[in-house]
Write a protein that holds these residues in place. Structure first.
Motif, short mmCIF file in Angstrom:
data_model
loop_
_atom_site.label_atom_id
_atom_site.label_comp_id
_atom_site.label_asym_id
_atom_site.label_seq_id
_atom_site.Cartn_x
_atom_site.Cartn_y
_atom_site.Cartn_z
N LYS A 1 -47.74 11.70 49.78
CA LYS A 1 -46.35 12.01 50.09
C LYS A 1 -45.47 11.88 48.84
O LYS A 1 -44.62 12.74 48.57
CB LYS A 1 -45.84 11.08 51.19
N THR A 2 -45.68 10.81 48.08
CA THR A 2 -44.91 10.61 46.85
C THR A 2 -45.26 11.67 45.81
O THR A 2 -44.38 12.17 45.10
CB THR A 2 -45.18 9.21 46.29
N TRP B 1 -42.59 14.26 44.09
CA TRP B 1 -42.38 14.31 42.64
C TRP B 1 -42.73 15.69 42.09
O TRP B 1 -42.07 16.21 41.19
CB TRP B 1 -43.21 13.22 41.99
N ALA C 1 -50.04 7.16 43.21
CA ALA C 1 -49.21 7.07 44.41
C ALA C 1 -49.84 7.85 45.56
O ALA C 1 -50.77 8.64 45.39
CB ALA C 1 -47.82 7.59 44.10
N THR D 1 -48.17 3.55 41.06
CA THR D 1 -47.53 2.34 41.57
C THR D 1 -47.40 1.31 40.45
O THR D 1 -47.88 1.51 39.34
CB THR D 1 -48.35 1.75 42.73
N ASN E 1 -37.01 6.95 40.00
CA ASN E 1 -35.62 7.07 40.44
C ASN E 1 -34.66 7.19 39.26
O ASN E 1 -33.70 7.96 39.32
CB ASN E 1 -35.24 5.86 41.31
#
Length: 462
Positions: A144-145, A149, A141, A135, A82
């Motif tokens: 979906k992540t 990304w 991850a 993680t 983020n």
């Protein structure tokens, strides 16, 4: 007179001609490089919110100073996704051209930041790529992540005219690029490979070559560095430091509960929490409301110490403390996990300390730890088992409990069967705790006149 007049006229004409000649000659041009300014900002260690706040300050100062170029000197192994996304937005929104100078590594989140820059320069031996999201525990991850990304990496590369497929291959192991990447691998480019594949602009050896590339060899270079508060914020907001601060804070307070007075452990514990909140406040995570919530929690727990039992104040205090710690974290889930880890470590440590050192201090005043043993003279009630087999007479009817005169002493007794009338001979058949169990005596021995008078006197007194 005519000669003098003509001479004067000639001089005036010459002066006017020279004046007109000089007026047509423009002044020498000022070299643009003499007025150039380059802001040089380091991007080192982890990518987190503290770095974002530092870069925001640096970009603002560069804007206010009228800088012509911004150079980010990069050496990072990545960090928070983020924070990297927000830094990428900062680079794209900058009105001043941004050049990333990769002096060491631009791995993971660092690669994403570099792809958002107008130019990428790399020193020989540097590298960029390997941007697969992981993680907090180090595991890769979920798909979906990874897809999220990868799309951001590709968009950043495409916006600056770089190959989006190579950028996607830095993130997703399932991407296959002929001649560059096989399935199951991640792309990590050396400086030479990056330049060859046009993911970087040029190889440079030092700062002077960077300035030469920007055509700013004679520019004023302003080096921006972290302030003390920004260094604290960057350190405290690290995902590896937060659980440690939680553990130190909880352990310090726990030690104070088991030791007399308030000393070094308590000071260190509170200091860890203050450092945590201060750093996150500077990084923009914690506001004044979070600090107020934490102070309220401490006050409520202090009140609970002086209230019998564990009631409303203690519960509300714990809720306020936990809420303040979690909401001040960069991510609520991460804050909760960090707090649970710290609580588990603290609990194990306190248990081992109690087993080895015992308890003292405030905790000893809150919890009853003394054992009242018969050997030490602590007897909850008299031992009346010695009265078993003794005989006497009921002073009151037993229905089934009442009073009897046993061995010359009035005793509270209970019948082992049904009703026993007053003045009935009985015998003690057992002592159960604080009561005597009696049974009516069959064929009682004759009672002497003296005993009978004593019994009658006892009845009258009753």
């Amino acid at each position: 007179m005519r000669i003098k007049g003509s001479l004067l006229a000639s001089v005036l004409l010459l002066c006017l001609g020279l004046a007109s000649l000089f007026s047509t000659i423009s002044p020498p041009a000022v070299d643009a490089a003499d007025s150039q300014m380059v802001y040089w900002i380091p991007v080192e260690q982890e990518v987190e919110r503290g770095l974002l706040r530092f870069l925001e300050r640096g970009f603002q100062e560069a804007q206010e100073a009228g800088a012509d170029e911004i150079v980010l000197e990069m050496d990072t192994l990545g960090g928070e996704v983020n924070a990297a996304l927000d830094i990428g937005k900062l680079l794209r929104a900058s009105e001043i051209p941004v050049t990333v100078y990769i002096k060491g590594e631009a791995i993971s989140a660092g690669a994403y930041i570099a792809l958002n820059a107008d130019h990428i320069l790399m020193t020989p031996g540097s590298a960029m790529g390997a941007a697969a999201p992981v993680t907090i525990t180090g595991e890769e991850a979920d798909p979906k992540t990874v897809a999220f990304w990868r799309s951001n990496m590709q968009a950043a590369a495409e916006a600056q005219g770089r190959d989006p497929e190579i950028a996607g291959g830095m993130v997703d192991r399932n991407v296959e690029i002929e001649g560059i990447k096989e399935k199951g691998e991640l792309i990590s480019l050396s400086a030479q490979q990056a330049v060859k594949l046009e993911m970087a602009d040029k190889l440079v050896a030092n700062e002077q070559e960077v300035l030469r590339f920007l055509k700013a060899e004679d520019a004023e270079v302003v080096h921006t560095d972290l302030t003390v508060s920004e260094r604290i914020a960057r350190f405290v907001t690290s995902p590896y430091v937060i659980p440690v601060l939680f553990t130190i804070g909880l352990a310090g307070i726990a030690i104070e509960l088991f030791s007399p007075g308030f000393g070094i452990p308590g000071t260190i514990g509170l200091g860890a929490f203050v450092l945590y909140f201060f750093g996150h406040f500077l990084a923009g995570f914690a506001g004044y409301e979070t600090l107020v919530l934490f102070v309220i929690g401490l006050i409520l727990l202090a009140i609970e110490i002086f209230v019998a039992g564990f009631g409303l104040f203690g519960i509300l205090g714990l809720i306020a403390l936990v809420a303040s710690l979690i909401t001040a974290a960069p991510n609520v889930i991460f804050g909760l996990i960090s707090l649970l880890i710290a609580m588990a470590v603290t609990t194990v440590g306190v248990y081992l300390a109690i087993r080895r050192l015992g308890t003292r201090g405030v905790w000893k005043r809150l919890v009853l730890l003394d054992n009242q043993r018969n050997e030490s003279g602590y007897i909850s009630q008299a031992n009346r088992s010695t009265l078993t087999g003794k005989k006497g007479k009921t002073v009151t009817p037993l229905r089934p409990s009442g009073t009897a005169m046993i061995d010359g002493v009035r005793q509270d007794v209970v019948s082992d069967g049904g009703f026993i009338p007053v003045h009935t001979p009985v015998e003690v058949v057992g002592a159960e705790g604080g009561r005597l169990v009696v049974r009516q005596v069959k064929n009682p021995p004759p009672v002497s006149a003296a005993d009978d008078s004593v019994n009658h006197k006892s009845i009258k007194e009753d």
